[in-house]
Structure formats: structure tokens, C-alpha cells
Write a protein that holds these residues in place. Structure first.
Motif, PDB file in Angstrom:
ATOM      1  N   THR A 155       0.855  -1.176   0.000  1.00 52.50           N
ATOM      2  CA  THR A 155       0.000   0.000   0.000  1.00 52.50           C
ATOM      3  C   THR A 155       0.897   1.234   0.000  1.00 52.50           C
ATOM      4  O   THR A 155       1.775   1.351   0.850  1.00 52.50           O
ATOM      5  N   CYS A 156       0.681   2.134  -0.946  1.00 52.34           N
ATOM      6  CA  CYS A 156       1.423   3.400  -0.986  1.00 52.34           C
ATOM      7  C   CYS A 156       0.537   4.488  -0.389  1.00 52.34           C
ATOM      8  O   CYS A 156      -0.645   4.579  -0.723  1.00 52.34           O
ATOM      9  N   LEU A 157       1.106   5.306   0.491  1.00 56.58           N
ATOM     10  CA  LEU A 157       0.347   6.300   1.230  1.00 56.58           C
ATOM     11  C   LEU A 157       1.042   7.649   1.143  1.00 56.58           C
ATOM     12  O   LEU A 157       2.254   7.742   1.339  1.00 56.58           O
ATOM     13  N   HIS A 158       0.267   8.693   0.842  1.00 60.52           N
ATOM     14  CA  HIS A 158       0.797  10.054   0.808  1.00 60.52           C
ATOM     15  C   HIS A 158      -0.137  10.944   1.627  1.00 60.52           C
ATOM     16  O   HIS A 158      -1.339  10.975   1.376  1.00 60.52           O
ATOM     17  N   THR A 159       0.403  11.654   2.613  1.00 57.94           N
ATOM     18  CA  THR A 159      -0.394  12.565   3.434  1.00 57.94           C
ATOM     19  C   THR A 159      -0.599  13.873   2.686  1.00 57.94           C
ATOM     20  O   THR A 159       0.368  14.532   2.308  1.00 57.94           O
ATOM     21  N   CYS A 160      -1.858  14.244   2.479  1.00 51.22           N
ATOM     22  CA  CYS A 160      -2.203  15.480   1.766  1.00 51.22           C
ATOM     23  C   CYS A 160      -2.432  16.637   2.726  1.00 51.22           C
ATOM     24  O   CYS A 160      -2.093  17.783   2.407  1.00 51.22           O
ATOM     25  N   ALA A 161      -3.024  16.369   3.894  1.00 52.90           N
ATOM     26  CA  ALA A 161      -3.331  17.428   4.862  1.00 52.90           C
ATOM     27  C   ALA A 161      -3.468  16.832   6.253  1.00 52.90           C
ATOM     28  O   ALA A 161      -3.876  15.687   6.410  1.00 52.90           O
ATOM     29  N   LEU A 162      -3.138  17.632   7.252  1.00 52.29           N
ATOM     30  CA  LEU A 162      -3.335  17.269   8.654  1.00 52.29           C
ATOM     31  C   LEU A 162      -4.467  18.138   9.188  1.00 52.29           C
ATOM     32  O   LEU A 162      -4.487  19.350   8.971  1.00 52.29           O
ATOM     33  N   LEU A 163      -5.412  17.516   9.877  1.00 55.45           N
ATOM     34  CA  LEU A 163      -6.585  18.213  10.384  1.00 55.45           C
ATOM     35  C   LEU A 163      -6.695  17.992  11.887  1.00 55.45           C
ATOM     36  O   LEU A 163      -6.295  16.956  12.398  1.00 55.45           O
ATOM     37  N   TRP A 164      -7.258  18.965  12.598  1.00 49.41           N
ATOM     38  CA  TRP A 164      -7.471  18.846  14.035  1.00 49.41           C
ATOM     39  C   TRP A 164      -8.924  19.159  14.322  1.00 49.41           C
ATOM     40  O   TRP A 164      -9.475  20.126  13.804  1.00 49.41           O
ATOM     41  N   ARG A 165      -9.554  18.347  15.161  1.00 53.51           N
ATOM     42  CA  ARG A 165     -10.958  18.532  15.511  1.00 53.51           C
ATOM     43  C   ARG A 165     -11.104  18.473  17.019  1.00 53.51           C
ATOM     44  O   ARG A 165     -10.475  17.638  17.674  1.00 53.51           O
ATOM     45  N   SER A 166     -11.947  19.341  17.564  1.00 50.68           N
ATOM     46  CA  SER A 166     -12.199  19.321  19.005  1.00 50.68           C
ATOM     47  C   SER A 166     -12.912  18.033  19.374  1.00 50.68           C
ATOM     48  O   SER A 166     -13.892  17.654  18.735  1.00 50.68           O
ATOM     49  N   GLY A 167     -12.396  17.393  20.387  1.00 52.38           N
ATOM     50  CA  GLY A 167     -12.981  16.132  20.836  1.00 52.38           C
ATOM     51  C   GLY A 167     -13.522  16.258  22.241  1.00 52.38           C
ATOM     52  O   GLY A 167     -13.905  17.344  22.681  1.00 52.38           O
ATOM     53  N   ALA A 222     -13.687  16.690  26.159  1.00 49.49           N
ATOM     54  CA  ALA A 222     -12.943  17.523  27.127  1.00 49.49           C
ATOM     55  C   ALA A 222     -12.038  18.527  26.419  1.00 49.49           C
ATOM     56  O   ALA A 222     -10.940  18.818  26.859  1.00 49.49           O
ATOM     57  N   SER A 223     -12.501  19.037  25.288  1.00 55.46           N
ATOM     58  CA  SER A 223     -11.789  20.063  24.513  1.00 55.46           C
ATOM     59  C   SER A 223     -10.418  19.620  24.011  1.00 55.46           C
ATOM     60  O   SER A 223      -9.601  20.451  23.643  1.00 55.46           O
ATOM     61  N   ALA A 224     -10.148  18.333  24.033  1.00 52.66           N
ATOM     62  CA  ALA A 224      -8.876  17.836  23.502  1.00 52.66           C
ATOM     63  C   ALA A 224      -8.955  17.798  21.976  1.00 52.66           C
ATOM     64  O   ALA A 224      -9.980  17.442  21.407  1.00 52.66           O
ATOM     65  N   LEU A 225      -7.883  18.189  21.323  1.00 53.86           N
ATOM     66  CA  LEU A 225      -7.849  18.156  19.868  1.00 53.86           C
ATOM     67  C   LEU A 225      -7.523  16.744  19.390  1.00 53.86           C
ATOM     68  O   LEU A 225      -6.613  16.101  19.892  1.00 53.86           O
ATOM     69  N   GLN A 226      -8.290  16.273  18.428  1.00 57.23           N
ATOM     70  CA  GLN A 226      -8.062  14.954  17.851  1.00 57.23           C
ATOM     71  C   GLN A 226      -7.474  15.134  16.458  1.00 57.23           C
ATOM     72  O   GLN A 226      -8.029  15.860  15.642  1.00 57.23           O
ATOM     73  N   PRO A 227      -6.339  14.477  16.190  1.00 55.61           N
ATOM     74  CA  PRO A 227      -5.719  14.617  14.864  1.00 55.61           C
ATOM     75  C   PRO A 227      -6.365  13.708  13.824  1.00 55.61           C
ATOM     76  O   PRO A 227      -6.764  12.582  14.122  1.00 55.61           O
ATOM     77  N   TYR A 228      -6.482  14.214  12.623  1.00 55.92           N
ATOM     78  CA  TYR A 228      -6.962  13.455  11.471  1.00 55.92           C
ATOM     79  C   TYR A 228      -6.037  13.761  10.304  1.00 55.92           C
ATOM     80  O   TYR A 228      -5.447  14.829  10.243  1.00 55.92           O
ATOM     81  N   SER A 229      -5.942  12.854   9.372  1.00 55.31           N
ATOM     82  CA  SER A 229      -5.126  13.065   8.179  1.00 55.31           C
ATOM     83  C   SER A 229      -5.958  12.784   6.939  1.00 55.31           C
ATOM     84  O   SER A 229      -6.719  11.817   6.902  1.00 55.31           O
ATOM     85  N   LEU A 230      -5.792  13.621   5.949  1.00 63.00           N
ATOM     86  CA  LEU A 230      -6.364  13.375   4.635  1.00 63.00           C
ATOM     87  C   LEU A 230      -5.244  12.744   3.828  1.00 63.00           C
ATOM     88  O   LEU A 230      -4.163  13.330   3.701  1.00 63.00           O
ATOM     89  N   VAL A 231      -5.473  11.541   3.321  1.00 62.74           N
ATOM     90  CA  VAL A 231      -4.410  10.810   2.647  1.00 62.74           C
ATOM     91  C   VAL A 231      -4.833  10.363   1.256  1.00 62.74           C
ATOM     92  O   VAL A 231      -6.015  10.169   0.978  1.00 62.74           O
ATOM     93  N   PHE A 232      -3.851  10.216   0.406  1.00 66.19           N
ATOM     94  CA  PHE A 232      -4.015   9.601  -0.909  1.00 66.19           C
ATOM     95  C   PHE A 232      -3.429   8.204  -0.784  1.00 66.19           C
ATOM     96  O   PHE A 232      -2.276   8.046  -0.388  1.00 66.19           O
ATOM     97  N   VAL A 233      -4.227   7.202  -1.089  1.00 66.01           N
ATOM     98  CA  VAL A 233      -3.799   5.812  -0.948  1.00 66.01           C
ATOM     99  C   VAL A 233      -3.849   5.125  -2.302  1.00 66.01           C
ATOM    100  O   VAL A 233      -4.815   5.256  -3.044  1.00 66.01           O
TER     101      VAL A 233
END
Length: 83
Positions: free
Chosen positions: A25-37, A39-50
């Protein structure tokens, strides 16, 4: 990684194992995203091309979960906090 088919009886039917079939599997990260989860903790997400080279069953889901980055809303391979 190498995928191993476990059968339909388990929830995650494929997993990475050294004795499994080769899977690439080839993976390329296009963007890093953060969302409030919780207790106000930020949860990381990644937009990837696979790009899958070998095309094994559930390969993308299995490989991303194996490296600690499961697909969001994937009830089979992701932890409850992500699904």
C-alpha cells in the motif's frame, strides 16, 4: 506488510502478519486536520491519498489500522473512539 485472511468469524477479517500474503500500500499525506474532541482535547486526522498495488481484501483498512491510523467511521478495524 503482509495480509493474513482470518475468516468471516472475526470482526476484523484481515490483519498484518509475517506469514500472510504480501500486500503493498502506498500512502501520501495530503493534509493534517485537528478537531475538538471530548474535554476540549484536539483529535488529529489526516487526509491521505492511498494507492494499492496488490489489491488484497480490506487492504487499505487493515494497513492503516496496523500503523495506528484507522479509517474514520470504520466499525470493523477502528477503535470505538474513532468509529
Amino acid at each position: 506488510g503482509r495480509d493474513y485472511w482470518r475468516g468471516a468469524s472475526s470482526l476484523a477479517s484481515s490483519f498484518v502478519h509475517e506469514s500472510g500474503l504480501p500486500a503493498v500500500t502506498c500512502l501520501h499525506t495530503c493534509a493534517l486536520l485537528w478537531r475538538s474532541g471530548e474535554a476540549s482535547a484536539l483529535q488529529p486526522y489526516s487526509l491521505v491519498f492511498v494507492s494499492i498495488v496488490t489489491g488484497r481484501k480490506h487492504q487499505i483498512r487493515c494497513h492503516l489500522a496496523h500503523i495506528g491510523h484507522p479509517v474514520v467511521c470504520d466499525g470493523r478495524y477502528a477503535a470505538d473512539r474513532v468509529a
